[in-house]
Design an enzyme around this catalytic site. Structure first.
Site, PDB file in Angstrom:
ATOM      1  N   HIS A  95       0.772  -1.181  -0.030  1.00 27.21           N
ATOM      2  CA  HIS A  95       0.146   0.022  -0.064  1.00 27.21           C
ATOM      3  C   HIS A  95       1.186   1.275   0.023  1.00 27.21           C
ATOM      4  O   HIS A  95       1.809   1.363   0.779  1.00 27.21           O
ATOM      5  CB  HIS A  95      -0.770  -0.159   1.140  1.00 27.21           C
ATOM      6  CG  HIS A  95      -1.633   1.320   1.320  1.00 27.21           C
ATOM      7  ND1 HIS A  95      -2.284   2.038   0.357  1.00 27.21           N
ATOM      8  CD2 HIS A  95      -1.728   1.965   2.603  1.00 27.21           C
ATOM      9  CE1 HIS A  95      -2.958   3.134   0.831  1.00 27.21           C
ATOM     10  NE2 HIS A  95      -2.458   3.507   2.206  1.00 27.21           N
ATOM     11  N   HIS A  97       1.142   5.757  -0.850  1.00 26.21           N
ATOM     12  CA  HIS A  97       0.536   6.918  -1.152  1.00 26.21           C
ATOM     13  C   HIS A  97       1.398   7.739  -2.213  1.00 26.21           C
ATOM     14  O   HIS A  97       1.785   9.128  -2.053  1.00 26.21           O
ATOM     15  CB  HIS A  97       0.521   8.041   0.304  1.00 26.21           C
ATOM     16  CG  HIS A  97      -0.207   7.307   1.323  1.00 26.21           C
ATOM     17  ND1 HIS A  97      -0.067   7.979   2.437  1.00 26.21           N
ATOM     18  CD2 HIS A  97      -0.995   6.283   1.626  1.00 26.21           C
ATOM     19  CE1 HIS A  97      -1.208   7.149   3.192  1.00 26.21           C
ATOM     20  NE2 HIS A  97      -1.545   6.168   2.559  1.00 26.21           N
ATOM     21  N   TYR A 116      -2.172  -0.339 -22.964  1.00 28.61           N
ATOM     22  CA  TYR A 116      -2.384  -1.956 -22.941  1.00 28.61           C
ATOM     23  C   TYR A 116      -1.825  -2.308 -21.457  1.00 28.61           C
ATOM     24  O   TYR A 116      -2.035  -3.366 -21.142  1.00 28.61           O
ATOM     25  CB  TYR A 116      -1.708  -2.526 -24.122  1.00 28.61           C
ATOM     26  CG  TYR A 116      -0.297  -2.806 -24.183  1.00 28.61           C
ATOM     27  CD1 TYR A 116       0.588  -3.641 -23.372  1.00 28.61           C
ATOM     28  CD2 TYR A 116       0.424  -1.597 -24.885  1.00 28.61           C
ATOM     29  CE1 TYR A 116       1.822  -3.823 -23.538  1.00 28.61           C
ATOM     30  CE2 TYR A 116       1.836  -1.768 -24.893  1.00 28.61           C
ATOM     31  CZ  TYR A 116       2.565  -2.830 -24.331  1.00 28.61           C
ATOM     32  OH  TYR A 116       3.800  -2.845 -24.275  1.00 28.61           O
ATOM     33  N   HIS A 158      -6.658   8.618  -0.837  1.00 21.83           N
ATOM     34  CA  HIS A 158      -5.913   8.145  -0.033  1.00 21.83           C
ATOM     35  C   HIS A 158      -4.623   7.559  -0.881  1.00 21.83           C
ATOM     36  O   HIS A 158      -3.423   7.928  -0.345  1.00 21.83           O
ATOM     37  CB  HIS A 158      -6.628   6.513   0.505  1.00 21.83           C
ATOM     38  CG  HIS A 158      -5.922   5.940   1.484  1.00 21.83           C
ATOM     39  ND1 HIS A 158      -6.818   5.436   2.647  1.00 21.83           N
ATOM     40  CD2 HIS A 158      -4.804   5.845   1.830  1.00 21.83           C
ATOM     41  CE1 HIS A 158      -5.956   4.868   3.462  1.00 21.83           C
ATOM     42  NE2 HIS A 158      -4.542   5.122   2.780  1.00 21.83           N
ATOM     43  N   TYR A 211       3.895 -14.259 -19.960  1.00 23.92           N
ATOM     44  CA  TYR A 211       5.044 -13.092 -20.243  1.00 23.92           C
ATOM     45  C   TYR A 211       6.098 -13.116 -19.021  1.00 23.92           C
ATOM     46  O   TYR A 211       5.707 -13.012 -17.921  1.00 23.92           O
ATOM     47  CB  TYR A 211       4.176 -11.634 -20.161  1.00 23.92           C
ATOM     48  CG  TYR A 211       5.089 -10.496 -20.243  1.00 23.92           C
ATOM     49  CD1 TYR A 211       5.443 -10.114 -21.813  1.00 23.92           C
ATOM     50  CD2 TYR A 211       5.438  -9.787 -19.246  1.00 23.92           C
ATOM     51  CE1 TYR A 211       6.413  -9.070 -21.755  1.00 23.92           C
ATOM     52  CE2 TYR A 211       6.175  -8.588 -19.366  1.00 23.92           C
ATOM     53  CZ  TYR A 211       6.828  -8.230 -20.530  1.00 23.92           C
ATOM     54  OH  TYR A 211       7.515  -7.099 -20.829  1.00 23.92           O
TER      55      TYR A 211
END
Length: 214
Positions: A95, A97, A116, A158, A211
């Site tokens: 997570h 910011h 893409y 956020h 890939y």
């Protein structure tokens, strides 16, 4: 110390977020799956000071301990626990910011299929989860909804979330999402960019299978 290698990897990933400009100060957090739960970055600790002993262990019921350091888990522990509990293929959650993704999240905008590479997050767009107060179950629920069929999302007003089978993959996806957010925001300064069709994105998803694999 149990899970010593994973603890060190959590520390390295947290520091990499700041080094790559995805985080500032003590914002953002990192988690990794371990056999009996998860390991989390602690709350409010500068990552340059973070050691493996400061990483918090948590079980699936939300019980936590940090045996060698008086640390509490990140305030966003619910997101990390709930995502890892709901998504067995996910081994780590990042997570951040990050500036560009956060800017889009403050506009409550998804990242559409303007490029893409949006497909690396698992779908035809990177959705923005509904707003909820940080650290709450409501925010975790909103994040899980936005992550349905996806490996990344924005969190309104956020920041962003990126998931991966490993910490390296979660970090790499966070870097890619931030790059896409920057590209999309810059394109918007001229006009709404053209969007790839559903048929084209289906072709992209097919070509991306395998890939990077030998």
């Amino acid at each position: 110390m149990r899970d010593a290698a994973t603890r060190q990897a959590v520390v390295a990933t947290a520091r990499a977020l700041n080094a790559r400009g995805l985080n500032q100060g003590t914002s953002g957090n990192v988690s990794a799956r371990v056999p009996d739960g998860l390991l989390l970055t602690p709350s409010g600790m500068p990552y340059e000071e973070l050691t493996a002993a400061d990483v918090v262990a948590m079980d699936w019921d939300g019980g936590w301990h940090c045996p060698l350091s008086p640390r509490k888990p990140t305030t966003e522990w619910r997101i990390h626990r709930d995502v890892l509990a709901a998504r067995p293929e996910v081994g780590a959650v990042v997570h951040a910011h990050s500036p560009w993704a956060t800017a889009l999240s403050c506009l409550n905008r998804d990242i559409p299929p303007f490029h893409y590479m949006v497909a690396v997050a698992g779908g035809d767009d990177i959705p923005c989860a509904a707003y909820a107060t940080f650290g709450t179950q409501a925010l975790s629920d909103a994040a899980l909804a936005a992550l349905d069929g996806r490996r990344a999302c924005l969190l309104a007003n956020h920041g962003m979330l990126a998931l991966g089978a490993s910490l390296d993959r979660a970090l790499a996806l966070a870097v890619e999402v931030e790059a896409l957010a920057a590209q999309y925001t810059r394109a918007l300064q001229v006009a709404e960019p053209a969007r790839l069709s559903g048929a084209e994105m289906a072709r992209v998803h097919e070509r991306m299978r395998g890939y990077g694999r030998a």
